[in-house]
Scaffold this active site. Structure first.
Site, PDB file in Angstrom:
ATOM      1  N   CYS A 127       0.822  -1.213   0.000  1.00 36.95           N
ATOM      2  CA  CYS A 127       0.000   0.000   0.000  1.00 36.95           C
ATOM      3  C   CYS A 127       0.855   1.262   0.000  1.00 36.95           C
ATOM      4  O   CYS A 127       1.919   1.313   0.604  1.00 36.95           O
ATOM      5  CB  CYS A 127      -0.879   0.022   1.235  1.00 36.95           C
ATOM      6  SG  CYS A 127      -1.871  -1.451   1.437  1.00 36.95           S
TER       7      CYS A 127
ATOM      8  N   ARG B 122       5.488  -0.242  -5.964  1.00 39.05           N
ATOM      9  CA  ARG B 122       5.373  -1.004  -4.724  1.00 39.05           C
ATOM     10  C   ARG B 122       4.389  -2.166  -4.865  1.00 39.05           C
ATOM     11  O   ARG B 122       4.381  -3.064  -4.029  1.00 39.05           O
ATOM     12  CB  ARG B 122       4.907  -0.087  -3.585  1.00 39.05           C
ATOM     13  CG  ARG B 122       5.959   0.928  -3.172  1.00 39.05           C
ATOM     14  CD  ARG B 122       5.351   2.013  -2.334  1.00 39.05           C
ATOM     15  NE  ARG B 122       4.680   1.493  -1.163  1.00 39.05           N
ATOM     16  CZ  ARG B 122       5.272   1.251   0.005  1.00 39.05           C
ATOM     17  NH1 ARG B 122       6.552   1.468   0.135  1.00 39.05           N
ATOM     18  NH2 ARG B 122       4.595   0.783   1.016  1.00 39.05           N
TER      19      ARG B 122
ATOM     20  N   TRP C 248      -2.906  -2.824  -1.522  1.00 36.04           N
ATOM     21  CA  TRP C 248      -2.513  -4.210  -1.791  1.00 36.04           C
ATOM     22  C   TRP C 248      -3.325  -5.047  -0.816  1.00 36.04           C
ATOM     23  O   TRP C 248      -3.115  -4.984   0.398  1.00 36.04           O
ATOM     24  CB  TRP C 248      -1.018  -4.358  -1.553  1.00 36.04           C
ATOM     25  CG  TRP C 248      -0.425  -5.661  -1.963  1.00 36.04           C
ATOM     26  CD1 TRP C 248      -0.145  -6.079  -3.230  1.00 36.04           C
ATOM     27  CD2 TRP C 248       0.010  -6.711  -1.099  1.00 36.04           C
ATOM     28  NE1 TRP C 248       0.443  -7.324  -3.197  1.00 36.04           N
ATOM     29  CE2 TRP C 248       0.539  -7.734  -1.912  1.00 36.04           C
ATOM     30  CE3 TRP C 248       0.011  -6.895   0.285  1.00 36.04           C
ATOM     31  CZ2 TRP C 248       1.052  -8.913  -1.398  1.00 36.04           C
ATOM     32  CZ3 TRP C 248       0.521  -8.078   0.800  1.00 36.04           C
ATOM     33  CH2 TRP C 248       1.037  -9.078  -0.042  1.00 36.04           C
TER      34      TRP C 248
ATOM     35  N   LYS D 264      14.691 -14.624  -9.433  1.00 31.41           N
ATOM     36  CA  LYS D 264      14.432 -13.622 -10.476  1.00 31.41           C
ATOM     37  C   LYS D 264      13.506 -14.217 -11.530  1.00 31.41           C
ATOM     38  O   LYS D 264      12.557 -13.576 -11.968  1.00 31.41           O
ATOM     39  CB  LYS D 264      15.729 -13.159 -11.157  1.00 31.41           C
ATOM     40  CG  LYS D 264      16.598 -12.234 -10.365  1.00 31.41           C
ATOM     41  CD  LYS D 264      16.066 -10.827 -10.196  1.00 31.41           C
ATOM     42  CE  LYS D 264      15.207 -10.677  -8.989  1.00 31.41           C
ATOM     43  NZ  LYS D 264      15.783 -10.535  -7.689  1.00 31.41           N
TER      44      LYS D 264
ATOM     45  N   ASN E 207      -2.211   2.046   5.981  1.00 33.20           N
ATOM     46  CA  ASN E 207      -1.297   0.945   5.669  1.00 33.20           C
ATOM     47  C   ASN E 207      -1.154   0.101   6.919  1.00 33.20           C
ATOM     48  O   ASN E 207      -0.969   0.651   8.007  1.00 33.20           O
ATOM     49  CB  ASN E 207       0.099   1.472   5.303  1.00 33.20           C
ATOM     50  CG  ASN E 207       0.131   2.065   3.917  1.00 33.20           C
ATOM     51  OD1 ASN E 207      -0.852   2.005   3.183  1.00 33.20           O
ATOM     52  ND2 ASN E 207       1.253   2.663   3.562  1.00 33.20           N
ATOM     53  N   GLY E 208      -1.195  -1.203   6.758  1.00 29.26           N
ATOM     54  CA  GLY E 208      -1.026  -2.072   7.924  1.00 29.26           C
ATOM     55  C   GLY E 208      -2.218  -3.001   8.073  1.00 29.26           C
ATOM     56  O   GLY E 208      -3.086  -3.073   7.198  1.00 29.26           O
TER      57      GLY E 208
ATOM     58  N   GLU F  39      19.253 -16.758  -6.162  1.00 27.33           N
ATOM     59  CA  GLU F  39      18.830 -15.453  -6.670  1.00 27.33           C
ATOM     60  C   GLU F  39      18.410 -15.539  -8.150  1.00 27.33           C
ATOM     61  O   GLU F  39      17.413 -14.942  -8.565  1.00 27.33           O
ATOM     62  CB  GLU F  39      19.963 -14.429  -6.468  1.00 27.33           C
ATOM     63  CG  GLU F  39      19.736 -13.060  -7.056  1.00 27.33           C
ATOM     64  CD  GLU F  39      18.510 -12.329  -6.520  1.00 27.33           C
ATOM     65  OE1 GLU F  39      17.858 -12.805  -5.584  1.00 27.33           O
ATOM     66  OE2 GLU F  39      18.186 -11.276  -7.096  1.00 27.33           O
TER      67      GLU F  39
ATOM     68  N   GLU G 256       9.802 -14.891 -10.137  1.00 26.27           N
ATOM     69  CA  GLU G 256       8.941 -13.774  -9.732  1.00 26.27           C
ATOM     70  C   GLU G 256       8.457 -12.931 -10.903  1.00 26.27           C
ATOM     71  O   GLU G 256       7.385 -12.351 -10.826  1.00 26.27           O
ATOM     72  CB  GLU G 256       9.584 -12.916  -8.639  1.00 26.27           C
ATOM     73  CG  GLU G 256      10.770 -12.105  -9.027  1.00 26.27           C
ATOM     74  CD  GLU G 256      11.325 -11.293  -7.845  1.00 26.27           C
ATOM     75  OE1 GLU G 256      10.594 -10.974  -6.907  1.00 26.27           O
ATOM     76  OE2 GLU G 256      12.532 -10.983  -7.880  1.00 26.27           O
TER      77      GLU G 256
ATOM     78  N   LYS H  44       6.745  -4.173  -3.822  1.00 27.59           N
ATOM     79  CA  LYS H  44       8.153  -3.779  -3.733  1.00 27.59           C
ATOM     80  C   LYS H  44       8.629  -3.749  -2.292  1.00 27.59           C
ATOM     81  O   LYS H  44       9.733  -4.169  -1.991  1.00 27.59           O
ATOM     82  CB  LYS H  44       8.357  -2.401  -4.390  1.00 27.59           C
ATOM     83  CG  LYS H  44       9.798  -1.931  -4.406  1.00 27.59           C
ATOM     84  CD  LYS H  44      10.681  -2.840  -5.238  1.00 27.59           C
ATOM     85  CE  LYS H  44      12.131  -2.404  -5.253  1.00 27.59           C
ATOM     86  NZ  LYS H  44      13.017  -3.472  -5.751  1.00 27.59           N
TER      87      LYS H  44
ATOM     88  N   HIS I  51      20.492 -35.724  -4.056  1.00 25.67           N
ATOM     89  CA  HIS I  51      19.631 -36.176  -2.956  1.00 25.67           C
ATOM     90  C   HIS I  51      18.156 -35.900  -3.229  1.00 25.67           C
ATOM     91  O   HIS I  51      17.349 -35.916  -2.309  1.00 25.67           O
ATOM     92  CB  HIS I  51      20.062 -35.508  -1.641  1.00 25.67           C
ATOM     93  CG  HIS I  51      21.464 -35.853  -1.252  1.00 25.67           C
ATOM     94  ND1 HIS I  51      21.840 -37.107  -0.827  1.00 25.67           N
ATOM     95  CD2 HIS I  51      22.608 -35.114  -1.271  1.00 25.67           C
ATOM     96  CE1 HIS I  51      23.146 -37.122  -0.581  1.00 25.67           C
ATOM     97  NE2 HIS I  51      23.632 -35.925  -0.851  1.00 25.67           N
TER      98      HIS I  51
HETATM   99  C1  AGP Z   1      13.384  -9.350  -4.850  1.00 21.91           C
HETATM  100  O1  AGP Z   1      13.424  -9.445  -6.211  1.00 21.91           O
HETATM  101  C2  AGP Z   1      12.118  -9.477  -4.203  1.00 21.91           C
HETATM  102  N1  AGP Z   1      11.049  -8.901  -4.863  1.00 21.91           N
HETATM  103  C3  AGP Z   1      12.056  -9.594  -2.701  1.00 21.91           C
HETATM  104  O2  AGP Z   1      12.536 -10.873  -2.427  1.00 21.91           O
HETATM  105  C4  AGP Z   1      12.806  -8.569  -1.819  1.00 21.91           C
HETATM  106  O3  AGP Z   1      14.185  -8.721  -1.981  1.00 21.91           O
HETATM  107  C5  AGP Z   1      12.389  -8.772  -0.362  1.00 21.91           C
HETATM  108  O4  AGP Z   1      11.013  -8.546  -0.234  1.00 21.91           O
HETATM  109  C6  AGP Z   1      13.152  -7.910   0.607  1.00 21.91           C
HETATM  110  O5  AGP Z   1      12.927  -6.555   0.390  1.00 21.91           O
HETATM  111  P1  AGP Z   1      13.825  -5.441   1.056  1.00 21.91           P
HETATM  112  O6  AGP Z   1      15.211  -5.572   0.491  1.00 21.91           O
HETATM  113  O7  AGP Z   1      13.168  -4.161   0.675  1.00 21.91           O
HETATM  114  O8  AGP Z   1      13.826  -5.666   2.527  1.00 21.91           O
END
Ligand code: AGP
Length: 613
Positions: free
Chosen positions: A2, A27, A74, A490, A100-101, A486, A493, A608, A509
């Site tokens: 949000c 975001r 959101w 990527k 927000n929250g 990572e 997501e 975000k 395993h």
């Molecule tokens: C990364 O591509 C993600 N969208 C997500 O994992 C992100 O890194 C995570 O939510 C942590 O966010 P921050 O670095 O703002 O704490």
């Protein structure tokens, strides 16, 4: 997640709110709305979907006024539809609120308010807050006091921004806990409120950040700050240096693509001013690290989420190898409830792009409670993780807008490398020659990143070949094991292709059962100390008919015969190799998602900055 924007001043609030919300689009959100005081009536426009829908609504039914609040939502409680979108009006229509929250006790509050005769119009938890505020206003209490009293009923973490038709000269903003920030921007005879800096940075750089349990009465002339108990506080005005122009897409189709390409600059800025190449020394002044403190450290607990946690895993290898300090890495959502064993000689080091991730902040709180010192590596200037820490390293990347983190992954890798050298130096566990060599290697890194970026064509060709795959396995070892995690994150997501990152040695395993001619197996195999072990893993994957894609160092003659595709990276000192090996994987994920025509910068369901638990 949000986003909030508010405005009070001589200008028309509507376009200011819309453009502020636009800047928070990155975001992630699923509905949007605004409320403006027009001819002493609160006018609300809101709908499900993207901001373009809200803008169209405002065109159909224009609304103008000098005070207003807006929100991108959101969904947490209730579907993302028009009735659940913020702002929410009270029953009488005198008060309107964005939030927000999560109101953790909303069911009991809702029942209590319904018993008083309140009719709810949405399924949200937020709506209870506006009715509580209205309850107190109807008792003759002013807006600020009514908000204060309403917040006393709520459990959970909150950022709220409220305005009332009865007090048209103010907006009230408050913050409890870590449900994202609340920042007030001071202009000339006008004032802005937002959850995040980018929303208002084009208007002013003079900012006041609300801490938890603080509220502000915002007027055209500025803001009056107080605690939630009503104790007045002085305004701590900070001048924020970010350049809003750098948040524009420029020549790129997507922010993510732009941000991948910004890594030469962000890595240059990461090093700039912190490295004395002559003396072979590192300076991280904001960390407040003395040799006494360095020598007293018993253990470092790195805590972070998602991509930031993977950077932390690389950090563990670096700090343990260079500084010989034991490091544990634990994701924020687990650390906070793990009853961690922490001594007062421990450091809790959080890594966060946004500096507002709820789980990471809660993990920091946990560290604080148990007597640890807090450090953070953080990108968003003025964010909670930066302010909570006893010392910090600021990522010098500028705003990162794409939900998929790229430049905010490589920058902390270098920050952690520098931290490891500094710690080793202050603890006296490194000789001058080695320290100078490690420092000298830093000079290479922006150029090496540039060389990876120059090879985008090889990645585009591979992306075309992989665009329709159903899944992928990413394997790595040692310092490049997190690169596999990572790379897989990527891809999944932004392209919605299932991808799994795995320690290569563990493949036999279990995951080996997945390998067939359909399954791309991306192996991270640069010339690092784990190279030979990786090589045998490639052969195992190949023997099962896997489609091997290798990330390999220029000149490697052994890998091409066993790999179907090679993504070449320039030779890089192994401790910095995760910077170069990840770049082709960022580009691969980006091009696959772009070829699939997906919303790369705002992938479905993702936000975000994740400011809820
Ligand atoms: C990364 O591509 C993600 N969208 C997500 O994992 C992100 O890194 C995570 O939510 C942590 O966010 P921050 O670095 O703002 O704490």
């Amino acid at each position: 997640m949000c986003g909030i924007v508010g405005y009070i001043g001589p200008q028309d609030a509507t376009p200011i709110i819309l453009s502020g919300l636009k800047r928070l689009e990155y975001r992630g959100y699923d509905s949007a709305g605004l409320a403006v005081l027009q001819n002493n009536q609160i006018e609300v426009r809101r709908d499900a979907g993207k901001l373009a829908r809200l803008a169209a609504l405002v065109l159909e039914e224009p609304v103008h006024g000098n005070i207003g609040i807006g929100h991108t939502r959101w969904a947490t409680h209730g579907e993302p539809n028009a009735r659940n979108a913020h702002p929410h009006l009270g029953m009488i229509g005198d008060v309107v609120l964005v939030h927000n929250g999560i109101v953790e006790n909303f069911l009991e509050l809702r029942a209590e308010l319904e018993a008083e005769g309140v009719e709810f119009k949405s399924d949200t938890d937020t709506e209870v807050i506006v009715h509580l505020v209205e309850r107190y206003i109807s008792l003759g209490i002013d807006l600020a006091e009514a908000v204060r009293k309403a917040l006393n009923h709520l459990r959970g973490a909150h950022g709220v921004v409220v305005m009332s038709r009865l007090e048209p000269d103010k907006i009230v903003a408050a913050r409890v806990g870590n449900a994202g920030g609340v920042v007030i921007g001071l202009g000339e005879d006008e004032t802005y409120v937002a959850s995040d800096l980018p929303a208002i940075l084009e208007h002013t750089r003079r900012m006041v950040f609300l801490e938890s349990h603080q509220m502000a009465v915002v007027t055209r002339q500025g803001a009056q700050l107080s605690t939630l108990e009503g104790v007045p506080l002085p305004l701590d005005v900070q001048n924020v240096p970010w350049d809003p122009v750098s948040a524009e897409k420029g020549e790129y189709r997507h922010f993510m693509h732009k941000e991948i390409h910004e890594q030469v600059r962000s890595l240059t800025d990461t090093i700039a001013g912190r490295v004395d190449f002559e003396a072979g020394q590192i300076r991280l002044p904001d960390l407040n690290l003395t040799s006494e403190l360095a020598r007293s450290i018993n253990k470092i607990h790195i805590t972070a989420c998602g991509t930031a946690a993977y950077a932390g895993m690389v950090g563990k290898v670096l700090i343990e190898r260079i500084a010989r300090v034991p490091v544990e890495v634990e994701i924020g959502s687990e650390f906070r409830y793990s009853d961690p064993i922490i001594s007062e000689n421990d450091i809790v080091l959080s890594i966060s792009q946004s500096g507002e991730t709820a789980d990471t902040l809660a993990a920091m709180d946990e560290g604080r409670k148990r007597g640890a010192k807090l450090w953070s590596i953080v990108n968003a200037i003025g964010s909670q993780a930066m302010r909570m820490a006893d010392g910090f390293i600021s990522m010098q990347t500028g705003p990162e807008i794409g939900v998929a983190s790229t430049k905010a992954y490589t920058a902390p890798l270098v920050d952690l490398y520098m931290l490891a050298i500094l710690l080793a130096d202050l603890r006296g566990v490194i000789d001058i020659a080695r320290r100078k060599q490690l420092v000298a290697d830093l000079r290479l890194i922006p150029d090496l990143a540039g060389k990876c970026l120059d090879r985008e064509e090889q990645v585009v060709a591979l992306a075309h070949a992989l665009v329709d795959v159903k899944g992928a396995l990413y394997l790595g070892r040692g310092i490049n094991m997190p690169t596999a995690y990572e790379g897989a994150l990527k891809l999944k997501e932004i392209s919605y292709i299932h991808a799994e990152g795995y320690p290569a040695g563990e493949m036999k395993h279990g995951p080996i059962a997945l390998i067939d001619s359909e399954m791309p197996v991306v192996v991270i195999a640069p010339r690092d100390p784990w190279y030979e072990k990786m090589f045998s893993q490639i052969e195992q994957a190949k023997a099962r008919g896997g489609r091997v894609i290798a990330v390999a160092t220029d000149g490697d003659a052994l890998i091409p015969p066993v790999a179907d595709h090679v993504l070449w990276v320039p030779e890089t000192p192994w401790m910095l190799s995760p910077v170069t090996t990840v770049i082709p994987l960022q580009m691969l994920a980006y091009h696959i998602a772009a070829l699939r025509g997906l919303d790369v910068d705002q992938p479905r369901n993702l936000a975000k900055s994740v400011t809820v638990e």
